[in-house]
Design an enzyme around this catalytic site. Structure first.
Site, short mmCIF file in Angstrom:
data_model
loop_
_atom_site.label_atom_id
_atom_site.label_comp_id
_atom_site.label_asym_id
_atom_site.label_seq_id
_atom_site.Cartn_x
_atom_site.Cartn_y
_atom_site.Cartn_z
N LYS A 1 16.03 -0.56 1.45
CA LYS A 1 15.29 0.70 1.29
C LYS A 1 14.33 0.82 2.48
CE LYS A 1 12.27 3.79 -0.53
NZ LYS A 1 11.54 3.95 0.73
N PRO A 2 14.77 1.54 3.53
CA PRO A 2 13.83 1.76 4.62
C PRO A 2 12.71 2.67 4.13
CG PRO A 2 15.91 2.90 5.07
CD PRO A 2 16.02 2.28 3.72
N GLU B 1 10.57 5.98 3.95
CA GLU B 1 11.02 7.37 4.15
C GLU B 1 10.72 7.85 5.57
OE1 GLU B 1 7.70 8.61 1.23
OE2 GLU B 1 8.27 10.44 2.23
N CYS C 1 0.88 -4.67 11.45
CA CYS C 1 0.22 -5.48 10.42
C CYS C 1 -0.71 -6.47 11.09
CB CYS C 1 1.25 -6.19 9.57
SG CYS C 1 2.47 -7.07 10.53
N GLU D 1 5.01 -9.16 2.15
CA GLU D 1 4.35 -9.25 3.47
C GLU D 1 3.46 -8.03 3.58
OE1 GLU D 1 7.51 -11.94 5.81
OE2 GLU D 1 6.54 -10.30 6.84
P1 NDP Z 1 3.61 1.24 1.70
O1 NDP Z 1 3.12 0.19 0.80
O2 NDP Z 1 3.11 2.63 1.50
O3 NDP Z 1 5.19 1.36 1.65
C1 NDP Z 1 6.06 0.28 1.93
C2 NDP Z 1 7.42 0.54 1.30
O4 NDP Z 1 7.30 0.62 -0.11
C3 NDP Z 1 8.06 1.85 1.73
O5 NDP Z 1 9.46 1.69 1.80
C4 NDP Z 1 7.67 2.76 0.60
O6 NDP Z 1 8.47 3.89 0.53
C5 NDP Z 1 7.87 1.83 -0.57
N1 NDP Z 1 7.19 2.24 -1.79
C6 NDP Z 1 6.08 3.00 -1.94
N2 NDP Z 1 5.75 3.12 -3.25
C7 NDP Z 1 6.68 2.38 -3.95
C8 NDP Z 1 6.87 2.09 -5.33
N3 NDP Z 1 6.07 2.57 -6.29
N4 NDP Z 1 7.90 1.30 -5.67
C9 NDP Z 1 8.71 0.77 -4.73
N5 NDP Z 1 8.59 1.04 -3.42
C10 NDP Z 1 7.58 1.83 -3.01
O7 NDP Z 1 3.26 0.74 3.17
P2 NDP Z 1 3.47 1.51 4.54
O8 NDP Z 1 4.85 2.00 4.65
O9 NDP Z 1 2.35 2.46 4.73
O10 NDP Z 1 3.32 0.32 5.59
C11 NDP Z 1 2.09 -0.03 6.14
C12 NDP Z 1 1.56 -1.29 5.50
O11 NDP Z 1 2.48 -2.34 5.70
C13 NDP Z 1 0.27 -1.76 6.14
O12 NDP Z 1 -0.61 -2.22 5.15
C14 NDP Z 1 0.74 -2.91 7.02
O13 NDP Z 1 -0.27 -3.81 7.34
C15 NDP Z 1 1.83 -3.50 6.20
N6 NDP Z 1 2.75 -4.30 7.02
C16 NDP Z 1 2.76 -5.67 6.89
C17 NDP Z 1 3.56 -6.44 7.69
C18 NDP Z 1 3.58 -7.94 7.55
O14 NDP Z 1 4.48 -8.56 8.10
N7 NDP Z 1 2.65 -8.57 6.86
C19 NDP Z 1 4.44 -5.84 8.71
C20 NDP Z 1 4.39 -4.42 8.75
C21 NDP Z 1 3.56 -3.68 7.92
P3 NDP Z 1 8.09 5.22 1.34
O15 NDP Z 1 7.58 4.81 2.68
O16 NDP Z 1 9.38 5.87 1.39
O17 NDP Z 1 7.03 5.89 0.54
#
Ligand code: NDP
Length: 455
Positions: A154-155, A157, A262, A227
């Site tokens: 699931k990439p 959106e 991140c 992560e």
């Molecule tokens: P989100 O938590 O908003 O989303 C991550 C993923 O989860 C997306 O695919 C999103 O879908 C999905 N998602 C959202 N709500 C739900 C739900 N209720 N149930 C299941 N899946 C859901 O994070 P971001 O996309 O904003 O990413 C940024 C965050 O990721 C930052 O906090 C960053 O630090 C962290 N990050 C950590 C890394 C690491 O290695 N530690 C690396 C990269 C990022 P959709 O986007 O389609 O809403």
């Protein structure tokens, strides 16, 4: 329907049919059926198909970079860098997977053998973020597929076109579509995936969503890896030989990918003896950044991927200034249809301010003066997160002594914002549980089985 927008222009560039509860259930069922045959292939065969995917990525690098830039807005060269880095990670996994899956005999004596074999987890979900969509997705799907699991990918959106393009290349490379289906949609669709009794959930994203996923899937006891975010600190000691060079490295660590990493440097502490020289050099670096059209060669800062983050940055700047910070650069949106924010530097900051405590995930940094190493270490630890921390010093012993007491998964001496395929990537506290990369990041997708063999 999922609309994909170009964050640099605001234009809708694609509209995709989103998955539903029924299509997700069908993909899970197909994956369950196909996974045993995939796992039964010789490892060399699965490796060959993953290697062919790597060749496909290499051949389509420019096209993929353009797709990535069009939907997440990162400068084209940074999209190319991500793809090239992904190929290096694939090469690491291909080289090390044989050792990770090799069976071990741990006792062999008259009448008794004790043996460990490695089995794939089965059918897992990979719920991925958008900021480095290929890196964070492939940290899971490369080793998981290589070791025989099926992956429902699931990439985010905001990075779906990239996810679909990679899956197409995977299928062309001989990886069955059923063992690597893409789940299309937003957070609501991700939520539907959580209702499936899968063998593992591997998530990259924010602390809030990670915690929610952990609670939601706990009932059927899958393997869960999270992560999550960070509020990564860097400390510049007073013995650095060249504060300007350190400033250049840290400005890159804070502003690369518009700070949407991140492991981006999110707060900087500088020893009072080098503070002025450091801040002057840092401001010069930031003033030289080329901000604008991410498809133009030479652009260093593009738009933010998620427009909503502009409000978070405005709020952090207003909060900091109201509490006594000095705005030294930026501090505002750039007018126009795209989601651009001027690179922002705040000084005279302290830990009463959101910019020093909450994840910013944008082109903004606070720089705080400290009196000694002990004060720096105390401030670096003053966070619920624990992803990375950096110390800049001419003396390795001094840096290691400080870093030993800072609770993070990764420690950097004279570098920052760096990920190596050879080292485990993990967080402490609100930065998550589990790990990817390194040989541990292959074993993360294996279930060790114990054999007691008498005879
Ligand atoms: P989100 O938590 O908003 O989303 C991550 C993923 O989860 C997306 O695919 C999103 O879908 C999905 N998602 C959202 N709500 C739900 C739900 N209720 N149930 C299941 N899946 C859901 O994070 P971001 O996309 O904003 O990413 C940024 C965050 O990721 C930052 O906090 C960053 O630090 C962290 N990050 C950590 C890394 C690491 O290695 N530690 C690396 C990269 C990022 P959709 O986007 O389609 O809403």
């Amino acid at each position: 329907m999922l609309e994909v927008r170009n964050p640099a222009t605001g234009a809708v560039i694609a509209a995709l049919a989103a998955d539903t509860a029924d299509t997700i259930a069908a993909k899970v069922q197909a994956a369950r059926q196909a996974q045993p045959a995939w796992a039964a292939l010789p490892l060399a065969e699965r490796k060959a198909r993953l290697a062919a995917l790597g060749e496909g990525l290499k051949a389509s690098l420019e096209e993929l970079a353009a797709t990535l830039t069009s939907e997440v807005g990162k400068p084209l060269q940074q999209s190319r860098n991500e793809l090239n880095g992904t190929l290096a990670r694939l090469a690491f996994f291909l080289e090390h997977v044989d050792a990770a899956v090799a069976p071990e005999t741990v006792l062999s004596e008259a009448g008794l053998e004790e043996r460990i074999t490695q089995e794939p987890l089965g059918v897992i979900a990979n719920i991925s973020a958008w900021n480095y969509p290929i890196f964070v997705g492939s940290n899971v799907y490369f080793p998981a597929l290589m070791t025989g699991s099926a992956v429902l990918y699931k990439p985010s959106e905001y990075a779906t076109l990239t996810g679909l393009a990679i899956q197409k290349l995977a299928v062309a490379a001989g990886i069955p579509a059923e063992v690597f289906p893409v789940i299309v949609g937003g957070g609501d669709v991700g939520q539907l995936l959580l209702e499936q009794p899968l063998d593992g959930f591997f998530f990259t994203g924010s602390y809030g969503t990670g915690k929610h996923i952990n609670q939601q899937v706990a009932g059927h006891l899958p393997k869960v890896q999270l992560e999550l975010g960070g509020k990564d600190p860097a400390y510049v000691t007073d013995d650095v030989a060249d504060p300007a060079a350190v400033a250049a490295g840290l400005a890159d660590g804070a502003f690369y990918n518009a700070g949407q990493s991140c492991c981006a440097v999110e707060r900087i502490y500088v020893h009072t003896r080098v503070y002025d020289a450091f801040v002057d050099a840092f401001l010069k670096e930031v003033a030289a950044f080329k901000v604008g059209d991410p498809t133009a060669e030479g652009t260093y800062i593009g738009p933010l991927t998620r427009r909503a983050q502009l409000d978070v940055l405005d709020d952090q700047v207003a909060d900091a200034v109201a509490r006594g910070a000095t705005l030294r650069a930026g501090g505002k949106r750039i007018e126009g249809p795209g989601a651009f924010y001027a690179p922002t530097v705040l000084t005279e900051v302290d830990h009463s301010m959101k910019v020093m405590r909450d994840e910013s995930f944008g082109p903004i940094i606070g720089i705080q003066r400290v009196q000694d190493d002990a004060e720096a270490a105390r401030l670096m630890n003053d966070t619920a997160y624990g992803l990375t921390a950096a110390v800049y010093s001419a003396t390795r012993d001094r840096a290691e002594a400080i870093l030993r007491d800072v609770r993070t998964g990764t420690a950097y001496w004279n570098c920052c914002d760096r990920v190596s395929p050879r080292l485990p990537w993990s967080g402490r506290g609100h930065s998550g549980v589990g790990l990817t990369l390194s040989h541990y990041g292959i074993k993360a997708f294996l279930h060790p089985r114990a054999w007691h063999l008498r005879g």
